[in-house]
Design a protein around this motif. Structure first.
Motif, short mmCIF file in Angstrom:
data_model
loop_
_atom_site.label_atom_id
_atom_site.label_comp_id
_atom_site.label_asym_id
_atom_site.label_seq_id
_atom_site.Cartn_x
_atom_site.Cartn_y
_atom_site.Cartn_z
N GLY A 58 0.76 -1.35 0.05
CA GLY A 58 0.04 0.02 -0.26
C GLY A 58 1.01 1.36 -0.07
O GLY A 58 0.81 2.12 -0.62
N TYR B 52 3.88 1.41 -1.13
CA TYR B 52 4.42 1.49 -2.48
C TYR B 52 3.56 2.14 -3.64
O TYR B 52 3.72 2.92 -4.41
CB TYR B 52 5.04 0.19 -2.97
N ALA B 53 2.33 1.58 -3.51
CA ALA B 53 1.16 2.25 -4.35
C ALA B 53 0.98 3.64 -4.32
O ALA B 53 0.75 4.43 -5.08
CB ALA B 53 0.07 1.26 -4.06
N MET B 54 0.81 4.06 -3.01
CA MET B 54 0.80 5.41 -2.72
C MET B 54 2.00 6.34 -3.22
O MET B 54 1.71 7.54 -3.48
CB MET B 54 0.44 5.82 -1.23
N ARG C 183 1.72 6.00 -7.73
CA ARG C 183 0.86 6.53 -8.35
C ARG C 183 0.63 7.81 -7.89
O ARG C 183 0.50 8.26 -6.84
CB ARG C 183 -0.36 5.58 -8.16
N LEU D 268 -4.24 6.11 -5.91
CA LEU D 268 -3.76 6.33 -4.33
C LEU D 268 -4.99 6.08 -3.29
O LEU D 268 -4.48 5.66 -2.25
CB LEU D 268 -3.52 8.06 -4.28
N GLY E 161 -4.53 2.45 -2.57
CA GLY E 161 -3.06 2.18 -1.80
C GLY E 161 -3.76 2.46 -0.25
O GLY E 161 -3.20 1.47 0.65
N LEU F 24 -5.73 -0.58 0.89
CA LEU F 24 -4.49 -1.65 1.32
C LEU F 24 -3.96 -1.42 2.76
O LEU F 24 -3.93 -2.48 3.67
CB LEU F 24 -3.50 -1.83 0.31
#
Lengths: 154, 57
Positions: B19, B21-23, B26, B32, B35, B38
């Protein structure tokens, strides 16, 4: 993830997770796919630029959390037999936690009324524009700052 | 071997790292939010795992 909750004997949470994610996050993913199609040309460059330090940071974070989760001597107890939690949650929600429950319902009602009010206000304000463009694109592209800008521009 | 508390904490830590990493990668608002979802789910897994396996002093 609902299976994880079911393993942990939290059946109410498992069912709630399933229902909420079928309903809400499916819509969220659909909106994400719809919105990422338009700015598709400059997306990989910026994403690749920050992917490496973010990946390193995420790996370091996972290593730290894993070290803490495995290395710590948790004071665990015997889990015991699995009790169904739905009845317990219902009774607690209606007796001890009645005020947060009603407050959450009030907040959800206000959010629903606010969303309906925003859409209705836009449609009354610009009837020709609302008729021209499809209705599904209104909530995604709308923002309070952007509305004034589009009004001035048009 | 039986499934214990550290296994659930490891899964939650992996979800949390993904999460984050995604935040961080992106820039899209909806990605976002995914993320954030997650990260909140990993926190929920931690809560339920501690409620199930904790309790000792």
């Amino acid at each position: 993830m609902a299976g994880l909750f079911a393993i942990l004997a939290a059946d109410f949470l498992a069912v709630t997770q399933t229902v909420v994610y079928i309903g809400g996050v499916l819509v969220l993913v659909i909106f994400a796919v719809m919105m990422t199609r338009m700015p598709g040309q400059d997306q990989p460059r910026r994403g690749l630029d920050r992917a490496v330090p973010a990946g390193i940071f995420a790996l370091l974070l996972f290593a730290l959390l894993y070290k803490v989760a495995v290395g710590t001597d948790w004071h665990t107890a015997d889990p015991g037999p699995a009790v169904p939690t739905v009845k317990l949650i219902g009774v607690k929600l209606m007796t001890d936690y009645i005020f947060p429950f009603e407050f959450a319902s009030l907040v959800l009602l206000l959010a629903m009324v606010g969303a309906a009010l925003l859409i209705r206000e836009r449609r009354v304000e610009k009837p020709a524009d609302a008729k021209r463009r499809p209705r599904t694109s209104c909530p995604t592209t709308w923002s309070p700052a952007g509305r004034d800008g589009t009004e001035v521009r048009e | 071997m039986t499934v214990g508390l550290p296994h659930f904490l490891t899964v939650a830590a992996a979800l949390f790292a993904l999460g984050v990493y995604a935040m961080m990668t992106r820039r899209n608002a909806v990605a976002l939010l995914m993320g954030v979802e997650l990260i909140l789910n990993s926190a929920n897994i931690n809560f339920v795992a501690f409620a199930r396996y904790g309790g000792g002093t």
